[in-house]
Design an enzyme around this catalytic site. Sequence first.
Site, PDB file in Angstrom:
ATOM      1  N   MET A  27      84.041  60.225  29.785  1.00 57.34           N
ATOM      2  CA  MET A  27      83.254  59.069  30.036  1.00 57.34           C
ATOM      3  C   MET A  27      83.869  58.101  30.795  1.00 57.34           C
ATOM      4  O   MET A  27      83.327  56.991  30.593  1.00 57.34           O
ATOM      5  CB  MET A  27      83.027  58.350  28.339  1.00 57.34           C
ATOM      6  CG  MET A  27      82.458  59.476  27.320  1.00 57.34           C
ATOM      7  SD  MET A  27      81.593  58.645  25.886  1.00 57.34           S
ATOM      8  CE  MET A  27      82.840  57.888  25.215  1.00 57.34           C
ATOM      9  N   HIS A  34      92.907  62.055  30.738  1.00 54.03           N
ATOM     10  CA  HIS A  34      91.955  62.707  31.454  1.00 54.03           C
ATOM     11  C   HIS A  34      92.628  63.442  32.538  1.00 54.03           C
ATOM     12  O   HIS A  34      92.307  64.733  32.799  1.00 54.03           O
ATOM     13  CB  HIS A  34      91.081  61.597  31.994  1.00 54.03           C
ATOM     14  CG  HIS A  34      90.389  60.988  30.724  1.00 54.03           C
ATOM     15  ND1 HIS A  34      90.335  59.392  30.994  1.00 54.03           N
ATOM     16  CD2 HIS A  34      89.273  61.335  30.035  1.00 54.03           C
ATOM     17  CE1 HIS A  34      89.874  59.023  29.982  1.00 54.03           C
ATOM     18  NE2 HIS A  34      88.977  60.057  29.377  1.00 54.03           N
TER      19      HIS A  34
HETATM   20  P1  AMP Z   1      86.527  60.670  26.748  1.00 55.53           P
HETATM   21  O1  AMP Z   1      86.417  60.256  28.280  1.00 55.53           O
HETATM   22  O2  AMP Z   1      87.020  59.707  25.712  1.00 55.53           O
HETATM   23  O3  AMP Z   1      85.152  61.380  26.255  1.00 55.53           O
HETATM   24  O4  AMP Z   1      87.681  62.098  26.805  1.00 55.53           O
HETATM   25  C1  AMP Z   1      87.331  63.163  27.861  1.00 55.53           C
HETATM   26  C2  AMP Z   1      88.237  64.179  27.434  1.00 55.53           C
HETATM   27  O5  AMP Z   1      89.504  63.749  27.783  1.00 55.53           O
HETATM   28  C3  AMP Z   1      88.157  64.793  26.063  1.00 55.53           C
HETATM   29  O6  AMP Z   1      88.193  66.058  25.988  1.00 55.53           O
HETATM   30  C4  AMP Z   1      89.236  64.024  25.228  1.00 55.53           C
HETATM   31  O7  AMP Z   1      89.626  64.757  24.356  1.00 55.53           O
HETATM   32  C5  AMP Z   1      90.342  63.856  26.392  1.00 55.53           C
HETATM   33  N1  AMP Z   1      91.361  62.930  26.245  1.00 55.53           N
HETATM   34  C6  AMP Z   1      91.233  61.637  26.106  1.00 55.53           C
HETATM   35  N2  AMP Z   1      92.404  61.033  25.734  1.00 55.53           N
HETATM   36  C7  AMP Z   1      93.308  62.066  25.904  1.00 55.53           C
HETATM   37  C8  AMP Z   1      94.554  62.147  25.859  1.00 55.53           C
HETATM   38  N3  AMP Z   1      95.465  60.960  25.580  1.00 55.53           N
HETATM   39  N4  AMP Z   1      95.262  63.294  26.102  1.00 55.53           N
HETATM   40  C9  AMP Z   1      94.610  64.485  26.332  1.00 55.53           C
HETATM   41  N5  AMP Z   1      93.229  64.600  26.477  1.00 55.53           N
HETATM   42  C10 AMP Z   1      92.744  63.317  26.160  1.00 55.53           C
END
Ligand code: AMP
Length: 282
Positions: A27, A34
Site C-alpha cells: 500500500m 517492504h
Molecule cells: P502494506 O503496505 O502494509 O500492505 O504491506 C505490504 C507488505 O509488506 C505486506 O506483505 C506486509 O506484511 C509487508 N510488511 C509490512 N511491514 C513489514 C515488516 N515490518 N517486516 C516485513 N514485512 C512487512
Amino acid sequence: MKIIDNIKELKEELKKIDGTLGLVPTMGALHNGHLSLIKKAVSENDNVVVSVFVNPIQFGIGEDLDKYPRQLQKDTELCQNEGVKILFAPMVSEMYQEDKKNLTLICPPYEVVDKLCGKSRPGHFDGVCSVVAKLFNLTKANKAYFGQKDAQQLFIIKKMVRDLNFDIEIVACPIVRETDNLALSSRNQYLTQSDRKLALNISKALFNIKKLFNDGIDDVRALVDSALKIMEGLDVEYIEFVDKNTFNFQTAADKNTLVLIAARVPESNTRLIDNILLWDAM
Ligand code: AMP
C-alpha cells in the site's frame, strides 16, 4: 523502471518481459520492511513488479483510509534503487468500476476471518483477498512476496492460493524491526513521541513471552498476564496464541505457537499489530 498507472499498459509491458516475474503487493509508504520483500523478490526473479495501491475495499468505516500515508515520489525512488522493473500504482477507478457492494469478491471462510484482525475489521480480508487475486491475475507472476508481520493475512492468502489453485508461489518474509524491536509499519508515521515509547511495549511483551516459554512456562493464561502487565497503558484489542499451521487457538504454548497482538496507542489512536513465533525453526 516503468511507472504504470493503468491496466492496459501494465499488460502490454508485461508481454515484453522475459524470464520469471516476482510480485510485491504493497500500500506504499515504503519502509525497510517492504524493501526486504523487494530485495528478496529481485534476488529470486528476472523481473519484479511492485504494486502501490491503498486498497479502499479493505478499509472499514471510520478506519484510516483517508489519512493513510501516500508518498509515491519517494516510493518510486526506493523501487528504482532496488532494480524493480515495473511500479504499478493505479488509481482506485482503474481497479474498481463499482462500489464494494457490487463487486465480485473473494471471501475467505468465517472460520479464518472471525478471529484476530478479522473480528474487529469485518470485510477486511475480503478486500485483501480480492485485490491480491486481481494482482495475481493481472501480472501472472510466478512468485508473490508477503510479510510475516501480517501473519493472519499471509495465512489467508496461502489458503486462497491453495483453495482456488492460483498458479503462484507465496514467499513469506520475516518481520523487519527497528533496532529497539518496534516492528516497522507505515502506520508508525502516526505515532507521537510518547506513543512510540508505549508502542515499544508490544514487541517487549512478545519477546518476553518467548523468553518465558524458553524458560519452561507454557500456560497461555500466565503468558498473557505477563504481557498485559508490560502493555499497561495500551488499549489491547487482542493477544492470542495460535498454532502457526492452522491458526487454531491454543491453551498451552508449544513449538508451533505463534503469538499475535493488536493494540491501540492512545494519543494518536493508532492501531498496531505484531507477532512472534515461539520457536524459530520455521
Ligand atoms: P502494506 O503496505 O502494509 O500492505 O504491506 C505490504 C507488505 O509488506 C505486506 O506483505 C506486509 O506484511 C509487508 N510488511 C509490512 N511491514 C513489514 C515488516 N515490518 N517486516 C516485513 N514485512 C512487512
